[in-house]
Design an enzyme around this catalytic site. Structure first.
Site, mmCIF file in Angstrom:
data_model
loop_
_atom_site.group_PDB
_atom_site.id
_atom_site.type_symbol
_atom_site.label_atom_id
_atom_site.label_comp_id
_atom_site.label_asym_id
_atom_site.label_seq_id
_atom_site.Cartn_x
_atom_site.Cartn_y
_atom_site.Cartn_z
ATOM 1 N N THR A 32 1.243 5.640 -5.179
ATOM 2 C CA THR A 32 -0.043 5.960 -5.784
ATOM 3 C C THR A 32 -1.077 4.882 -5.481
ATOM 4 O O THR A 32 -0.756 3.710 -5.260
ATOM 5 C CB THR A 32 0.069 6.099 -7.314
ATOM 6 O OG1 THR A 32 0.164 4.796 -7.924
ATOM 7 C CG2 THR A 32 1.278 6.943 -7.707
ATOM 8 N N ASP A 56 -5.002 6.921 -11.295
ATOM 9 C CA ASP A 56 -5.404 5.796 -12.137
ATOM 10 C C ASP A 56 -4.400 5.764 -13.278
ATOM 11 O O ASP A 56 -4.390 6.669 -14.130
ATOM 12 C CB ASP A 56 -6.828 6.002 -12.665
ATOM 13 C CG ASP A 56 -7.292 4.908 -13.613
ATOM 14 O OD1 ASP A 56 -6.461 4.034 -13.974
ATOM 15 O OD2 ASP A 56 -8.471 4.919 -14.002
ATOM 16 N N ASN A 83 4.236 -1.141 -10.076
ATOM 17 C CA ASN A 83 3.571 -2.277 -9.447
ATOM 18 C C ASN A 83 2.083 -2.387 -9.791
ATOM 19 O O ASN A 83 1.488 -3.448 -9.619
ATOM 20 C CB ASN A 83 3.734 -2.161 -7.922
ATOM 21 C CG ASN A 83 2.990 -3.242 -7.176
ATOM 22 O OD1 ASN A 83 3.337 -4.417 -7.237
ATOM 23 N ND2 ASN A 83 1.936 -2.846 -6.460
ATOM 24 N N SER A 134 6.734 -7.807 -13.454
ATOM 25 C CA SER A 134 6.292 -8.791 -14.425
ATOM 26 C C SER A 134 5.772 -9.992 -13.637
ATOM 27 O O SER A 134 5.047 -9.833 -12.650
ATOM 28 C CB SER A 134 7.444 -9.177 -15.357
ATOM 29 O OG SER A 134 7.033 -10.130 -16.309
ATOM 30 N N TYR A 148 -3.667 -12.659 -18.983
ATOM 31 C CA TYR A 148 -2.727 -12.072 -18.014
ATOM 32 C C TYR A 148 -1.295 -12.300 -18.480
ATOM 33 O O TYR A 148 -0.476 -11.378 -18.484
ATOM 34 C CB TYR A 148 -2.951 -12.692 -16.640
ATOM 35 C CG TYR A 148 -1.947 -12.239 -15.605
ATOM 36 C CD1 TYR A 148 -2.039 -10.984 -15.007
ATOM 37 C CD2 TYR A 148 -0.879 -13.057 -15.230
ATOM 38 C CE1 TYR A 148 -1.118 -10.558 -14.067
ATOM 39 C CE2 TYR A 148 0.051 -12.641 -14.284
ATOM 40 C CZ TYR A 148 -0.066 -11.392 -13.703
ATOM 41 O OH TYR A 148 0.857 -10.980 -12.780
ATOM 42 N N LYS A 152 1.884 -9.640 -19.464
ATOM 43 C CA LYS A 152 3.216 -9.668 -18.858
ATOM 44 C C LYS A 152 4.295 -9.990 -19.896
ATOM 45 O O LYS A 152 5.438 -9.519 -19.776
ATOM 46 C CB LYS A 152 3.252 -10.667 -17.703
ATOM 47 C CG LYS A 152 2.375 -10.262 -16.525
ATOM 48 C CD LYS A 152 2.747 -8.883 -15.976
ATOM 49 C CE LYS A 152 1.952 -8.519 -14.738
ATOM 50 N NZ LYS A 152 2.308 -7.182 -14.219
ATOM 51 N N THR A 183 -0.796 -13.082 -1.654
ATOM 52 C CA THR A 183 -1.379 -11.748 -1.628
ATOM 53 C C THR A 183 -2.840 -11.897 -2.055
ATOM 54 O O THR A 183 -3.332 -13.001 -2.252
ATOM 55 C CB THR A 183 -0.645 -10.821 -2.611
ATOM 56 O OG1 THR A 183 -0.844 -11.304 -3.947
ATOM 57 C CG2 THR A 183 0.847 -10.783 -2.311
#
Length: 273
Positions: A32, A56, A83, A134, A148, A152, A183
């Site tokens: 997705t 979404d 993810n 996570s 953040y 998690k 990334t």
């Protein structure tokens, strides 16, 4: 053995890398993204092996529909990789209500909706593996990444409980806990709160400690992911990267020492019957 895999948040980063990894060895993948055009390269490269889905994850109804569509396309869904998510940078005081809600809507509620949608599928087929993204920051927190981390930490709690709830149905759960990787998580996939001058020193202290060698090569995670989805007895938690384990071990050694120092006070708080 060929797997059927659903991955959310596959427009870039780990999601796209892992989708390509699985497709290259012949697995069938549905993935997705908020924009279908972000998945065009996988469609062109892998054809019928790949099913793109616009989604979404914040939309619960759309999420259930997407999982239903993935199931009809793949036949079964052996593995779900949750993810989709992003990072929010900023001190606790700096974060706006909108930013905090958006962080939890995607990282926690979006993950939860996909999880709830997949459970009847995996329960009916009698097997499945749910992999939740996570972070090492789901086990400890850093200044300016507290919101953040909080998202998690929530993923850690709900997934640990989930693992116990669904084990009798043949469903496995794994929490992936990466350390930093090169990334675009800290770039296009992140939000930066409006900075306050009062936290400039805190921010600079965090940034000055970061080194290029702290960040792993995302491509090096591919063999680990293949071993994970092929495992008959996958772990509940799996670090990715060579920095996460020593870091979290240090954190927990200090926590245990503090709990040990205060254990008499803790026990006394129980009271007497």
């Amino acid at each position: 053995m060929e797997k059927t895999i659903l991955i959310t948040g596959a427009s870039r980063g780990f999601g796209k890398l892992w989708a390509r990894t699985f497709l290259k060895r012949g697995d069938r993948v549905a993935a997705t993204a908020r924009k279908l055009s972000d998945l065009d390269d996988l469609v062109e490269e892998f054809g019928e092996l790949f099913t793109p889905i616009q989604l979404d994850v914040n939309d619960r109804t759309a999420t259930f529909n997407a999982v239903k569509y993935a199931g009809s396309s793949l036949g079964t869904i052996d593995v779900l990789i949750n993810n989709a998510g992003f990072g929010l940078f900023g001190a606790i005081e700096e974060a706006s209500e909108e930013e905090v809600r958006q962080q939890f809507e995607t990282n926690v509620f979006g993950l939860l909706w996909v999880t709830q949608a997949i459970l009847p599928v995996m329960r009916d087929q009698g097997h499945g593996h749910i992999i939740q993204l996570s972070s090492a920051l789901g086990l400890t927190a850093l200044p300016t990444l507290g919101i953040y981390s909080a998202s998690k930490f929530a993923v850690e709690g709900l997934s640990e409980a989930l693992s116990a709830e669904v084990s009798g149905f043949g469903i496995k759960v794994t929490l992936l806990e990466p350390n930093g990787f090169a990334t675009d998580w800290a770039g296009a996939s992140s939000i930066q709160s409006k900075p306050m001058k009062e936290y400039e020193l805190v921010r600079s202290d965090v940034q000055k400690d970061a080194k290029p060698t702290d960040y792993g090569d995302p491509r090096a995670t591919a063999p680990a992911m293949l071993k994970l989805i092929d495992s008959e007895n996958p772990p509940l938690r799996l670090f990715l990267g060579n920095m996460a384990y020593p870091w979290i071990r240090y954190v927990y050694e200090n926590r245990l020492a503090a709990w040990e120092d205060w254990k008499e006070i803790s026990a006394a708080a129980q009271g007497t019957a």
